[in-house]
Design an enzyme around this catalytic site. Structure first.
Site, PDB file in Angstrom:
ATOM      1  N   SER A 270     -25.280   5.457  18.697  1.00 52.59           N
ATOM      2  CA  SER A 270     -25.749   6.045  20.140  1.00 52.59           C
ATOM      3  C   SER A 270     -27.254   6.102  20.441  1.00 52.59           C
ATOM      4  O   SER A 270     -28.058   6.121  19.218  1.00 52.59           O
ATOM      5  CB  SER A 270     -25.229   7.285  20.445  1.00 52.59           C
ATOM      6  OG  SER A 270     -25.747   8.225  21.385  1.00 52.59           O
TER       7      SER A 270
ATOM      8  N   TYR B  64     -23.301  15.984  17.656  1.00 51.65           N
ATOM      9  CA  TYR B  64     -23.206  14.616  18.054  1.00 51.65           C
ATOM     10  C   TYR B  64     -24.697  14.040  17.576  1.00 51.65           C
ATOM     11  O   TYR B  64     -24.303  12.784  16.825  1.00 51.65           O
ATOM     12  CB  TYR B  64     -23.063  14.505  19.468  1.00 51.65           C
ATOM     13  CG  TYR B  64     -22.714  13.152  19.932  1.00 51.65           C
ATOM     14  CD1 TYR B  64     -21.428  12.461  20.071  1.00 51.65           C
ATOM     15  CD2 TYR B  64     -23.912  12.406  20.610  1.00 51.65           C
ATOM     16  CE1 TYR B  64     -21.265  11.243  20.597  1.00 51.65           C
ATOM     17  CE2 TYR B  64     -23.570  11.168  21.045  1.00 51.65           C
ATOM     18  CZ  TYR B  64     -22.366  10.585  21.043  1.00 51.65           C
ATOM     19  OH  TYR B  64     -22.149   9.285  21.429  1.00 51.65           O
TER      20      TYR B  64
END
Ligand code: NAP
Length: 255
Positions: free
Chosen positions: A147, A160
């Protein structure tokens, strides 16, 4: 097909894609199946839509229902694949979750839930598949979905961010150990894509506008935008690529 185009062909290959029922995992499954691979898609829920879309392009797709928060899923997945395929050639660690919460309020449970799926399972599923490849000496391809938050801190998503930074680290660490077995471990770092993962962000008009205005391409990504990178990293075209995570981000990191 000429020899150059054959570099990108996945004919005769078997792929596992985790999180194949929606979003990027569905897109990657379609891309790999379209390039000729027999795809096994892992999800907690049925992958009917993915199956339908792959049928329409004449590809092969089999769903495996498994919960990746539990490491017993690894045996379930490999057993299911071995029923109809002689070996796995490609593993795409795509499944991932995000929990938005201010750092001061994150619970142990939420931290573990996010990092177990996004990081721990990425490592142990890769380990299980690579053991087979090291034994049969035929090599393989691992593609880890990271990501932008593997590079940046983000806000309200500390677990995350930690998990995706770890994915980029794991990608490099495994490449260092396994490249000489002809195993390519690489990653894709998607920018901001219109999937369930970003639904909350896109529902917040102010955050959504902020994000959009910073993307040079001027739009959110769609699952089709990862087709090319996925096929490249799964195919012989990337034979000499090891430990690198490609950004597919509409230019986000270039800003
Ligand atoms: P998504 O539509 O929410 O897809 C997530 C997938 O992971 C779903 O198939 C989901 O299955 C699966 N999954 C989650 N927990 C699981 C579990 N315990 N067991 C089995 N499967 C599980 O979102 P997405 O955007 O396509 O996300 C795919 C990957 O891209 C994730 O790793 C995400 O972090 C990454 N990513 C996305 C973006 C973005 O902008 N969308 C950006 C950067 C990175 P269920 O539907 O059953 O939960």
């Amino acid at each position: 097909m000429n020899d150059i185009m054959k570099l990108f062909s996945l004919e005769g290959k078997t792929a596992i894609v985790t999180g194949a029922n929606t979003g990027l995992g569905q897109g990657i499954s379609i891309a790999l199946a379209g390039a000729g691979a027999k795809v096994f898609g892992v999800a907690r829920r049925s992958c009917t839509e993915t199956l339908e879309k792959i049928k329409q392009i004449g590809g092969s797709f089999t769903e495996i229902i498994a919960d990746l928060s539990d490491v017993s899923a690894i045996d379930t997945i490999l057993n299911e694949v071995s029923k109809t395929a002689s070996r796995v050639d490609i593993l795409v660690n795509n499944a991932g979750i995000i929990k938005r919460c201010r750092a001061e309020n994150v619970t142990y449970e939420d931290w573990d839930m996010v990092t177990d799926i996004n990081t721990r399972m990425v490592f142990f599923l890769s380990q299980a598949v690579a053991k087979q490849w090291i034994t049969d000496e035929k090599g393989g391809k691992i593609i880890n979905i990271a990501s932008m938050l593997g590079y940046q801190g983000g806000v309200y998503v500390p677990a995350y961010t930690a998990s995706k930074s770890a994915v980029i680290g794991i990608t490099k660490a495994l490449a260092n150990e396994w490249a000489h077995y002809n195993i390519n471990v690489n990653g894709i770092a998607p920018g901001y894509f219109a999937t369930n993962n970003t639904a909350q962000l896109r529902d917040d008009a102010e955050r959504s506008e902020d994000i959009l205005s910073r993307i040079p391409a001027g739009r959110w990504g769609t699952p089709e935008d990862v087709y090319g990178a996925a096929i490249f990293l799964a195919s012989d075209a990337s034979a000499y690529m090891h430990g690198f995570t490609i950004a597919v981000d509409g230019g986000w990191l270039a800003r």
